[in-house]
Write a protein that holds these residues in place. Structure first.
Motif, PDB file in Angstrom:
ATOM      1  N   LEU A 171       0.670  -1.272   0.035  1.00  0.00           N
ATOM      2  CA  LEU A 171       0.103   0.079   0.059  1.00  0.00           C
ATOM      3  C   LEU A 171       0.998   1.261   0.178  1.00  0.00           C
ATOM      4  CD1 LEU A 171      -3.119  -1.079   2.356  1.00  0.00           C
ATOM      5  CD2 LEU A 171      -2.406  -1.370  -0.138  1.00  0.00           C
ATOM      6  N   ALA A 172       2.004   1.249   0.171  1.00  0.00           N
ATOM      7  CA  ALA A 172       3.207   2.290   0.138  1.00  0.00           C
ATOM      8  C   ALA A 172       3.383   2.375  -1.308  1.00  0.00           C
ATOM      9  CB  ALA A 172       4.272   1.969   1.134  1.00  0.00           C
ATOM     10  N   HIS A 173       3.152   1.666  -2.105  1.00  0.00           N
ATOM     11  CA  HIS A 173       3.580   1.925  -3.318  1.00  0.00           C
ATOM     12  C   HIS A 173       2.497   1.957  -4.500  1.00  0.00           C
ATOM     13  CE1 HIS A 173       4.311   0.384  -7.645  1.00  0.00           C
ATOM     14  NE2 HIS A 173       5.889   0.432  -7.491  1.00  0.00           N
ATOM     15  N   GLY A 174       2.593   3.189  -5.103  1.00  0.00           N
ATOM     16  CA  GLY A 174       1.552   3.740  -5.861  1.00  0.00           C
ATOM     17  C   GLY A 174       0.673   3.366  -6.542  1.00  0.00           C
ATOM     18  N   ALA A 175       1.104   2.061  -7.629  1.00  0.00           N
ATOM     19  CA  ALA A 175       0.513   1.395  -8.446  1.00  0.00           C
ATOM     20  C   ALA A 175      -0.388   0.431  -7.467  1.00  0.00           C
ATOM     21  CB  ALA A 175       1.249   0.522  -9.469  1.00  0.00           C
ATOM     22  N   ASP A 176       0.086  -0.294  -6.629  1.00  0.00           N
ATOM     23  CA  ASP A 176      -0.253  -1.206  -5.817  1.00  0.00           C
ATOM     24  C   ASP A 176      -1.561  -0.470  -5.012  1.00  0.00           C
ATOM     25  OD1 ASP A 176       1.268  -3.210  -6.598  1.00  0.00           O
ATOM     26  OD2 ASP A 176       1.922  -3.650  -4.768  1.00  0.00           O
TER      27      ASP A 176
ATOM     28  N   ARG B 294      -3.289   1.971  -5.962  1.00  0.00           N
ATOM     29  CA  ARG B 294      -4.489   2.373  -6.950  1.00  0.00           C
ATOM     30  C   ARG B 294      -5.264   0.925  -7.096  1.00  0.00           C
ATOM     31  NH1 ARG B 294      -0.589   5.756  -9.079  1.00  0.00           N
ATOM     32  NH2 ARG B 294       0.166   3.901 -10.655  1.00  0.00           N
ATOM     33  N   ILE B 295      -4.630  -0.084  -7.022  1.00  0.00           N
ATOM     34  CA  ILE B 295      -5.641  -1.340  -7.360  1.00  0.00           C
ATOM     35  C   ILE B 295      -6.182  -1.577  -5.990  1.00  0.00           C
ATOM     36  CG2 ILE B 295      -5.077  -4.062  -7.555  1.00  0.00           C
ATOM     37  CD1 ILE B 295      -2.441  -3.432  -9.137  1.00  0.00           C
ATOM     38  N   PHE B 296      -5.577  -1.368  -4.813  1.00  0.00           N
ATOM     39  CA  PHE B 296      -6.395  -1.704  -3.800  1.00  0.00           C
ATOM     40  C   PHE B 296      -7.363  -0.882  -3.511  1.00  0.00           C
ATOM     41  CE2 PHE B 296      -7.043  -0.737   0.681  1.00  0.00           C
ATOM     42  CZ  PHE B 296      -7.264  -2.089   1.406  1.00  0.00           C
ATOM     43  N   ASP B 297      -7.319   0.565  -3.935  1.00  0.00           N
ATOM     44  CA  ASP B 297      -8.508   1.434  -3.891  1.00  0.00           C
ATOM     45  C   ASP B 297      -9.500   1.102  -4.828  1.00  0.00           C
ATOM     46  OD1 ASP B 297      -7.163   3.173  -1.986  1.00  0.00           O
ATOM     47  OD2 ASP B 297      -6.508   4.633  -3.557  1.00  0.00           O
ATOM     48  N   GLU B 298      -9.334   0.378  -6.111  1.00  0.00           N
ATOM     49  CA  GLU B 298     -10.218  -0.098  -6.762  1.00  0.00           C
ATOM     50  C   GLU B 298     -10.941  -1.174  -6.195  1.00  0.00           C
ATOM     51  OE1 GLU B 298      -8.248  -0.861 -10.466  1.00  0.00           O
ATOM     52  OE2 GLU B 298      -7.983   1.150 -11.147  1.00  0.00           O
ATOM     53  N   LEU B 299     -10.238  -1.907  -5.600  1.00  0.00           N
ATOM     54  CA  LEU B 299     -11.000  -3.342  -4.723  1.00  0.00           C
ATOM     55  C   LEU B 299     -12.071  -2.700  -3.737  1.00  0.00           C
ATOM     56  CD1 LEU B 299      -8.094  -5.505  -4.499  1.00  0.00           C
ATOM     57  CD2 LEU B 299      -9.792  -6.134  -5.782  1.00  0.00           C
ATOM     58  N   LEU B 300     -11.432  -1.847  -3.053  1.00  0.00           N
ATOM     59  CA  LEU B 300     -12.064  -1.205  -1.906  1.00  0.00           C
ATOM     60  C   LEU B 300     -13.121  -0.718  -2.337  1.00  0.00           C
ATOM     61  CD1 LEU B 300     -12.194  -0.636   1.263  1.00  0.00           C
ATOM     62  CD2 LEU B 300     -11.141   1.359   0.611  1.00  0.00           C
ATOM     63  N   ASP B 301     -13.449   0.082  -3.695  1.00  0.00           N
ATOM     64  CA  ASP B 301     -14.788   0.796  -3.925  1.00  0.00           C
ATOM     65  C   ASP B 301     -15.648  -0.195  -4.399  1.00  0.00           C
ATOM     66  OD1 ASP B 301     -13.471   3.264  -3.839  1.00  0.00           O
ATOM     67  OD2 ASP B 301     -12.839   3.544  -5.982  1.00  0.00           O
ATOM     68  N   ALA B 302     -15.121  -1.377  -4.589  1.00  0.00           N
ATOM     69  CA  ALA B 302     -16.301  -2.529  -5.257  1.00  0.00           C
ATOM     70  C   ALA B 302     -16.749  -3.448  -3.892  1.00  0.00           C
ATOM     71  CB  ALA B 302     -15.968  -3.269  -6.399  1.00  0.00           C
ATOM     72  N   ALA B 303     -16.247  -3.241  -2.905  1.00  0.00           N
ATOM     73  CA  ALA B 303     -16.249  -4.338  -1.802  1.00  0.00           C
ATOM     74  C   ALA B 303     -17.495  -3.950  -0.781  1.00  0.00           C
ATOM     75  CB  ALA B 303     -14.953  -4.281  -0.845  1.00  0.00           C
ATOM     76  N   ASP B 304     -17.896  -4.807  -0.283  1.00  0.00           N
ATOM     77  CA  ASP B 304     -19.294  -4.850   0.593  1.00  0.00           C
ATOM     78  C   ASP B 304     -18.736  -4.931   2.080  1.00  0.00           C
ATOM     79  OD1 ASP B 304     -21.603  -4.841  -1.149  1.00  0.00           O
ATOM     80  OD2 ASP B 304     -20.902  -6.850  -1.968  1.00  0.00           O
ATOM     81  N   VAL B 305     -17.614  -5.532   2.389  1.00  0.00           N
ATOM     82  CA  VAL B 305     -17.203  -5.850   3.461  1.00  0.00           C
ATOM     83  C   VAL B 305     -15.705  -5.858   3.518  1.00  0.00           C
ATOM     84  CG1 VAL B 305     -17.056  -7.601   5.468  1.00  0.00           C
ATOM     85  CG2 VAL B 305     -19.080  -7.360   3.982  1.00  0.00           C
ATOM     86  N   VAL B 306     -15.200  -5.258   4.669  1.00  0.00           N
ATOM     87  CA  VAL B 306     -13.723  -5.238   4.710  1.00  0.00           C
ATOM     88  C   VAL B 306     -13.342  -5.774   5.989  1.00  0.00           C
ATOM     89  CG1 VAL B 306     -11.565  -3.474   4.894  1.00  0.00           C
ATOM     90  CG2 VAL B 306     -13.275  -3.147   3.109  1.00  0.00           C
TER      91      VAL B 306
END
Length: 463
Positions: A264-269, A271-283
């Motif tokens: 999560l300290a790496h920009g590309a990773d 961004r991928i994580f944020d895209e996953l988070l935007d579509a998640a129902d549960v964290v």
């Protein structure tokens, strides 16, 4: 809009259309019972082909002004309300768009069969699952029970009422001494050799092939499928590359989930994580409270970013108290809460025979998440679940009473775990593991997938 054109969806559409509601049914054209020759146990329509029932159902819906279209739903999103009335924007796989005030989901279930060559091709005919649906058609035939878990014992006893010639293929599941005696008392033979395929002739099963080459003559194969809701969870575990997990530990806890690595300290990773988070129902997070705050993953920050999200946090000591910020794991919590002393002997500390705090707290988190999703469905809102190993330890040592011996159970008798163990092929070889303690009628007998290599999956949603 009704999603699903099977009997349930069409019946809902019929009632709504008769009430002069504007109804659209989206039918994928792949009903669960399509392989079956006929529907049984349905009064008046017993023995009718599934295709005929659906054709008549569509005709009746259209008679009252409803519409039926063939296609698959690709997406459904909340839309701007009209005069305060909620709306949904739905898109079909072919690009067609639909606006609806209400959505009735009737997609039904799907049956997941064991991966045995030749089995799936006979599903609904020579391979059956329900003694009440298929009982009359398979009566007095040589039947084989292909076990998938502890529930298969009940399956065998039900099918025994239909035939005197019944064989129980354990197929990697454990059958303890008591279960063998119970099956033998009903005249049911148990075969432990692994099943490698189904033998057929003229389009119908004639036998079950075993790993040693033997073919056991059977005309019917009964199997308790893992019946999974099509809206089941897609679980993705995300870890940091610099914090490796033991593969053995992942084999124990990775059932039913995929595993990916993101820094999560790496920009590309990120961004991928944020895209996953935007579509998640549960964290669900498994770090000590505060450890992920710098990444914007504190429960409050997640709730602000994603209203409606369910956020669950599992930690060793809990979010409050003087130890709230400390690291910890199961064995440390056992020691700190007195379990090591209770399990010890002659002044030496001991431990529970399993990581009961890890597993128990994990199931409590799952129960809390399910409850939160239910409440969110009823009234909306953002929900938070907190669980701690220390709290579970407190309940185990102060909040529970020992179970009384079951009827016929001898005091001090060693526990027989065989009924709760199963073997299956996994990416890393043959895996023997405990089944989930959560079970219910019609529910899955085992996790949908075995654990793979830690961190080897793509960081994306599959559902």
């Amino acid at each position: 809009m009704v999603v699903g054109g099977g009997a349930a969806g069409l019946n809902g559409a019929l009632v709504l259309a008769r009430s002069r509601r504007s109804v659209l049914v989206v039918d994928s054209g792949a009903p669960r019972n399509a392989p079956a020759e006929a529907v049984h146990g349905f009064i008046v329509l017993d023995g009718t082909a599934p295709s005929e029932i659906l054709a008549r159902g569509r005709e009746q819906v259209r008679h009252y002004g409803g519409r039926v279209v063939f296609g698959e739903l690709a997406s459904a999103e909340p839309a701007e309300p009209v005069a305060g009335d909620p709306r949904f924007a739905l898109t079909l796989a072919d690009g067609r768009g639909v606006s609806a005030r209400r959505v009735l989901v009737a997609t039904g279930l799907r049956d997941v069969l064991p991966e045995v060559p030749g089995l799936a091709g006979h599903w609904g005919r020579g391979v059956v699952h329900c003694p009440y649906c298929h009982g009359w058609e398979v009566r007095d035939e040589p039947i084989g029970i292909l076990a998938t878990g502890p529930g298969s014992l009940h399956h065998a006893l039900l099918f025994r009422q239909l035939t005197d010639d019944l064989v129980y293929f354990s197929h990697g599941t454990r059958v303890d001494r008591d279960t063998r005696a119970r099956l033998a008392a009903r005249g049911i033979r148990v075969i432990d050799t692994a099943v490698t395929g189904i033998v057929a002739d003229a389009g119908a099963p004639t036998g079950v092939r075993l790993a040693d080459g033997t073919v056991v003559a059977r005309r019917v194969i009964a199997v308790a499928t893992r019946t999974l809701a099509l809206l089941g969870a897609d679980v993705l575990r995300v870890d940091a590359p610099g914090l490796p997990e033991s593969q053995e530990a992942h084999n124990d806890t990775g059932l039913g989930k995929r595993s990916a690595l993101l820094d999560l300290a790496h920009g590309a990773d990120r961004r991928i994580f944020d895209e996953l988070l935007d579509a998640a129902d549960v964290v669900v997070t498994g770090y000590r409270p505060g450890a992920l705050d710098r990444f914007g993953l504190a429960p409050e920050a997640l709730a602000e970013r994603r209203p409606g999200l369910v956020v669950a946090r599992l930690s060793a000591w809990g979010a409050y108290g003087p130890w709230g910020g400390r690291r910890g794991f199961d064995s440390l919590v056992q020691a700190a809460t007195g379990i090591a002393l209770l399990e010890g002997d002659e002044g030496r500390p001991g431990a529970l025979p399993a990581q009961a705090l890890d597993h128990g707290t994990g199931y409590l988190v799952a129960a809390g998440v399910l409850r939160a999703l239910t409440e969110r469905r009823r009234g909306g809102g953002t929900w938070r679940v907190e669980a701690a190993l220390a709290q579970t330890a407190r309940w185990l040592t102060h909040g529970t009473e020992p179970e009384a011996p079951r009827a016929g159970e001898r005091p001090g008798r060693p526990y027989e775990p065989g009924a709760w163990l199963v073997e299956r092929d996994a990416p890393l070889g043959r895996l023997r593991h405990a089944l989930s303690p959560v079970s219910y009628e019609g529910g899955p007998a085992d996790w949908a997938r075995p654990p793979g290599r830690w961190g080897a999956d793509e960081p994306r949603w599959t559902a």
